[in-house]
Design a protein around this motif. Structure first.
Motif, short mmCIF file in Angstrom:
data_model
loop_
_atom_site.label_atom_id
_atom_site.label_comp_id
_atom_site.label_asym_id
_atom_site.label_seq_id
_atom_site.Cartn_x
_atom_site.Cartn_y
_atom_site.Cartn_z
N LEU B 65 -1.91 6.88 -3.07
CA LEU B 65 -0.94 7.82 -2.50
C LEU B 65 -1.40 8.47 -1.18
CD1 LEU B 65 0.45 9.67 -5.65
CD2 LEU B 65 1.56 7.92 -4.25
N LEU B 77 -0.53 12.20 2.79
CA LEU B 77 0.26 11.23 2.04
C LEU B 77 0.34 9.93 2.83
CD1 LEU B 77 3.32 13.07 0.49
CD2 LEU B 77 1.48 11.87 -0.68
N ASP B 79 2.28 7.35 4.02
CA ASP B 79 3.71 7.05 4.16
C ASP B 79 4.01 5.57 3.98
OD1 ASP B 79 4.18 9.68 4.62
OD2 ASP B 79 4.03 9.50 6.81
N HIS B 81 2.53 3.36 2.18
CA HIS B 81 2.50 3.01 0.77
C HIS B 81 3.76 3.49 0.06
CE1 HIS B 81 -2.19 2.81 0.75
NE2 HIS B 81 -1.64 2.21 1.78
N LEU B 82 4.10 4.77 0.36
CA LEU B 82 5.28 5.34 -0.29
C LEU B 82 6.52 4.52 0.02
CD1 LEU B 82 4.69 9.16 0.07
CD2 LEU B 82 4.40 7.70 -1.92
N THR B 83 6.62 4.06 1.29
CA THR B 83 7.77 3.25 1.68
C THR B 83 7.84 1.99 0.81
OG1 THR B 83 7.30 3.97 3.91
CG2 THR B 83 8.95 2.23 3.65
N PHE B 85 6.47 1.49 -2.20
CA PHE B 85 6.83 1.81 -3.58
C PHE B 85 8.33 2.06 -3.70
CE2 PHE B 85 2.39 3.85 -4.04
CZ PHE B 85 1.84 2.59 -4.15
N TRP B 86 8.82 2.86 -2.76
CA TRP B 86 10.23 3.23 -2.82
C TRP B 86 11.10 1.99 -2.70
CZ3 TRP B 86 13.88 5.73 -4.62
CH2 TRP B 86 15.12 5.81 -4.02
#
Ligand SMILES: Nc1ncnc2c1ncn2[C@@H]1O[C@H](COP(=O)(O)OP(=O)(O)OP(=O)(O)O)[C@@H](O)[C@H]1O
Ligand SMILES: [Mg+2]
Lengths: 368, 302, 268
Positions: B65, B77, B79, B81-83, B85-86
């Motif tokens: 994360l 954070l 970002d 990675h989050l993109t 995952f999302w």
């Protein structure tokens, strides 16, 4: 071993030469709360060459007893003897006993002839011997024309014969048959009954036959063992079992029976309505149950000496005979079977007051 | 139990284990065991040229994360990675929903065919299920690529003047996943509908329910186990998809599967790849648990 | 429609239309792929007439030959081994009184179905990388082991189904007719189980042949299988050669699947 006392029901005489002996067999399935006792101390001795039938309602343990003898199950306790030898722990393939299964269990991937020869092949017999014996068995069950067919292409009756031939081919000492006729229609069934009887006489092999059909048992057997709830209630010849049932279950299960409550004292039974009936053979005392077959119940006029007062409640006509339902003084219902006579005389009207009597020899005092 | 009885029983159980052992060994070496080693690797330090150094570290788990700022060393954070995952979650959910939306009518259609025709329609659904996923994805690729059949045809017809950019977009991945996973939705739905008693429908209409009410109030609740099974069967492989996003999404539109692969290639961060795999595994396990719960509840209250 | 028709409760408006569209959409892309494998030109979108050209090209491509052979060899080994193991496991876990650990065996057998391929692939990469370093062995063993493992559940299912449908009295009858446990297995159980075993083997073969992800991570250098080769080709110029190879693979799968359905249907 032969000298040990036989544990048996009342009717059976001690056999000098038992083919199969089951001693105090108990078979329990499952453990703890869910345990089911399929056999509860069963002892029976089956004579060499006899046609022995196990008769009883569904779930009474007939199949379990057969499976114990065949070796598919091991008893929880007790012994199985074959020709005096303990075979309790022998696997099925080492026992000279064959089974005709209820579902026949014919091998679907083999032909009729291969099915029949299977046991001999497993025993390591030569090809020629197998072929000869198979031909012999095919002739015995009259299926010569079908030998190369697959078993799925046979009718129910033909499959039945193959199953029989397959089990007989290795010349077993005992043949076990688990409701072999139950899947057949009535006509075929009658045919196979006499066929089975013929085979048994011809081969002289001991048959242990399972059925829940009392008529089948009565017509085919040398002796019958009546089972209920994991126990053998009575063992005896068909006539003996029918005429002298020892307990209420046997009397009720075989044929139709009237039960009467009576008080016994000094060989005399006091029936409802204070009618005394001398039963010299019985030493029972106190309250007992008497069994009388409907064909032995006679309807007489009310004032006949020794007759029980009764009222006709209704009657049912069956063609060759009719059943007259009567009510005794204490409310007990009694059925009388009346042969339809040539004149076609009508049964007594409902509500008529009559008397009921029966010959002393027709009354059976039950143990419980 | 008598001694002989328990002896027989013990022999039987021992034989069962003996017979299962070869399969269990292969499964342990080729499927189960490696997963355990993977968990261990997620707690190690990345090696310089890939692989790992046997030094304990929580960096991989943190790295899922967060990233460490190169200048002031603070955690931020991640970002990127989050993109990813999302996108994975979004695309898998959308895939499940669309697959259900078209899969339900299809399953219903099959289940209401005359009995002798059903096997045929089922066979038609099953063939794609067993044919090579890669080939099916290729087929989609060839149709929607810029110089592919769709664009060529549309250009020729004059509908468009420049090729539509479909390939290498999220839409392409979405379409591709619905295409390849649809049979996994239809089969359990069919199984559930097939067991369904149509007399219930007659009863429903007798009570003056509209078709929509019947669908919502009678049909859906009864075939719910099929819906849950189908959704799980589509969602799980979609979430872990690797081939479809690679062939249709190109290098940029990665999903978790491709991101994991990256850690074992150019990324040279095996521990992070391992940690991501463990996370994926946990999500799948959770989804399966939900399914088991549903299935059990249904069988007791059914 | 003016004519009043029978009110069919099972008919829901629009459902048939959607279903038909679904079936068309399911097959159209595959059909296009096959059609363009016969294209005389080198486009997969513009039709230049019929030709076997790309099949010839593929046939003459040494690399295609090599990877195809490797894939077939791999699928054959994995299918054979996994079917043998699955048969034993099925015999051990079916039609028996439940014993402690039976559920564990069942879960272990189906475990490859539950884990995303990419996760298994990565985990195998980690393990095998270590083993490769430690032993120096680089051969096909890794691929065969990995494929065998994930083929086991596919082989197990039809065998188990066949066993469960088999009358237990048949084996009792064999024992009753003097067959030892081994003879009973050899002369009764095995012949009756054969369609299930063949079906399981076919599913295992197809499953192994389809695999991309696990092969991609497990293979050593120069061990491309047909699917990993095709995937790598996609980076380059696409030509109908890929279509030709894919079509052959499709045909093979179709033949195997049809056989599978015929084998499993015969039972009922
Ligand atoms: N393998 C088993 N496990 C548990 N219980 C069993 C098993 N086999 C039989 N039983 C139980 O034992 C009892 C006797 O069964 P059995 O099959 O011997 O009856 P049966 O007299 O042959 O009945 P039927 O006429 O219906 O064939 C039944 O209550 C049955 O449920
Ligand atoms: Mg029975």
């Amino acid at each position: 071993m032969q000298s040990q006392p036989q544990q048996q029901g009342k009717g059976a005489s001690v056999s000098e030469d038992p083919a199969v002996e089951v001693r105090h067999a108990i078979k329990q399935f499952g453990q703890g709360d869910s345990a089911v006792r399929a056999l509860d101390d069963v002892s029976v001795s089956i004579r060499r060459g006899e046609f022995f039938t196990l008769l009883g309602p569904s779930g009474c343990g007939k199949t379990t007893l057969l499976r114990l003898i065949a070796g598919f199950e091991t008893p929880t306790s007790g012994q199985i003897l074959l020709d005096g030898q303990d075979i309790t722990n022998l696997p099925p393939n080492k026992r000279p006993v064959n089974t005709v299964f209820q579902s026949y269990a014919l091998f679907p991937h083999l032909t009729v002839a291969e099915n029949i020869g299977f046991g001999l092949k497993m025993l390591g017999q030569s090809r020629a011997d197998i072929a000869a014996r198979t031909a012999e068995m095919l002739a015995l069950v009259q299926l010569e024309a079908m030998s190369t067919r697959k078993t799925a292409q046979l009718s129910g009756g033909q499959q039945q014969r193959v199953a029989l031939a397959r089990a007989l081919a290795p010349r077993p000492k005992v043949l076990l048959l688990d409701e072999p006729l139950s899947a057949l229609d009535l006509k075929l069934r009658k045919e196979m009954q006499s066929e089975l009887k013929r085979l048994q006489t011809e081969t002289g092999i001991t048959f242990i036959f399972v059925t829940h059909d009392q008529e089948e048992a009565l017509t085919m057997s040398d002796r019958i063992g009546v089972m209920s709830r994991g126990q053998i209630n009575q063992i005896g010849a068909p006539r003996e079992i029918y005429a002298h049932p020892t307990n209420r279950f046997v009397a009720d299960f075989i044929g139709e029976t009237n039960f009467l409550i009576a008080r016994m004292q000094g060989g005399v039974a006091t029936l409802p309505g204070d009618v005394a009936l001398p039963l010299p053979g019985s030493r029972a005392d106190g309250q007992v149950t008497l069994a009388v077959r409907p064909e032995h119940v006679r309807i007489v006029s009310r004032d006949t000496a020794g007759a029980l007062p009764a009222t006709v409640s209704h009657s049912v006509y069956f063609g060759t005979d009719s059943h007259v339902h009567l009510r005794l003084a204490d409310g007990t219902e009694v059925v009388s079977r009346q042969q339809t006579d040539a004149e076609g005389a009508a049964s007594p009207e409902a509500g008529t007051g009559v008397g009921v009597s029966f010959p002393a020899g027709a009354v059976q005092v039950l143990e419980d | 139990m008598s001694e002989a009885e328990s002896q027989r029983r013990a022999d039987e159980v021992r034989r069962s284990w003996l017979l299962s052992t070869p399969a269990l060994i292969v499964l342990f070496l080729g499927a189960m065991g490696p997963l355990l080693i993977m968990v261990v690797y997620s707690f190690l330090t990345p090696g310089r040229y890939g692989n790992v150094e046997w030094v304990f570290s929580l960096d991989a788990w943190r790295g899922i994360l967060f990233t460490r700022d190169i200048f002031d060393d603070t955690l931020k954070l991640a970002d990127a990675h989050l993109t990813i995952f999302w996108r994975s979650l979004k695309l898998s959910l959308m895939t499940t929903i669309l697959a259900f939306a078209v899969g339900f009518p299809t399953a219903w259609f099959i289940a209401t065919r005359p009995r002798h025709m059903r096997a045929f329609w089922l066979f038609l659904i099953t063939i794609p299920f067993w044919t090579n996923l890669l080939i099916r994805t290729f087929a989609i690729n060839q149709i929607i690529r810029n110089e592919g059949f769709l664009n060529t045809a549309l250009l020729k017809l004059g509908v468009i003047s420049a090729p539509l950019q479909l390939i290498y977009t999220d839409t392409a991945v979405f379409i591709g996943m619905v295409y390849v996973y649809l049979p996994l939705m239809v089969l359990p739905l069919y199984a559930a509908i097939d067991r369904f008693d149509t007399r219930l429908l007659e009863a429903g209409y007798d009570l003056y329910a509209s078709r929509l009410t019947v669908l919502r109030r009678i049909i859906f609740p009864i075939v719910k186990p099929g819906i849950v099974a189908g959704s799980i069967l589509v969602f799980i492989p979609a979430l872990g998809a690797y081939v479809t996003p690679r062939v249709l999404g190109g290098g940029k539109n990665m999903m978790i599967g491709n991101f994991i692969e990256l850690q074992f290639g150019q990324g040279r961060n095996w521990p992070l790849g391992a940690a991501l795999s463990v996370v994926l595994l946990i999500i799948v396990a959770a989804a399966l648990l939900v399914y088991v719960r549903f299935a059990n509840r249904d069988s007791t209250h059914g | 429609m003016a004519r009043k028709t029978y009110f069919d409760v099972t008919r829901l408006p629009g459902f048939s239309t959607i279903a038909v569209i679904v079936f068309v959409m399911l097959y159209a892309p595959i059909l296009m792929l096959v059609i363009y494998s016969f294209n005389a030109g080198s486009s997969v979108a513009i039709w230049d007439g019929f030709s076997w050209r790309w099949y010839v090209t593929a046939w003459q491509n040494e690399q295609v030959k090599e990877v195809t052979l490797r894939s077939l060899m791999l699928a054959a080994s994995a299918a054979t081994i996994s079917t043998a193991l699955a048969t034993m496991a099925a015999l051990a876990t079916t039609r028996k009184r439940a014993f402690r650990g039976q559920t564990a065996i069942y879960v272990a057998i189906n475990q490859p179905l539950m884990v995303p391929e990419i996760v298994t692939a990565v985990a195998l990469l980690i393990l095998f990388a270590a083993v490769k370093v430690a032993t120096g062995y680089q051969g096909m063993g890794y691929l065969i082991l990995a494929h065998t493992a994930f083929c086991i559940p596919f082989a197990y299912l039809p065998i188990r189904a066949r066993l469960e449908g088999m009358d237990m009295a048949l084996e009792a009858a064999a024992a009753d007719l003097y067959a030892s446990p081994w003879q009973g297995f050899r002369h009764v159980t095995l012949p009756l189980l054969m369609p299930g075993i063949a079906a399981g083997m076919m599913l295992a073969f197809v499953t192994s042949l389809d695999d991309v992800v696990i092969s991609l991570f497990v293979k050593s250098a120069g061990q491309d299988t047909l699917p990993t080769y095709l995937l790598a080709q996609l980076r380059r110029q696409v030509s109908p050669e890929i279509n030709a190879i894919s079509s052959v693979l499709l045909l093979l799968t179709l033949v195997l699947l049809t056989t599978f359905f015929l084998l499993t249907r015969k039972k009922d």
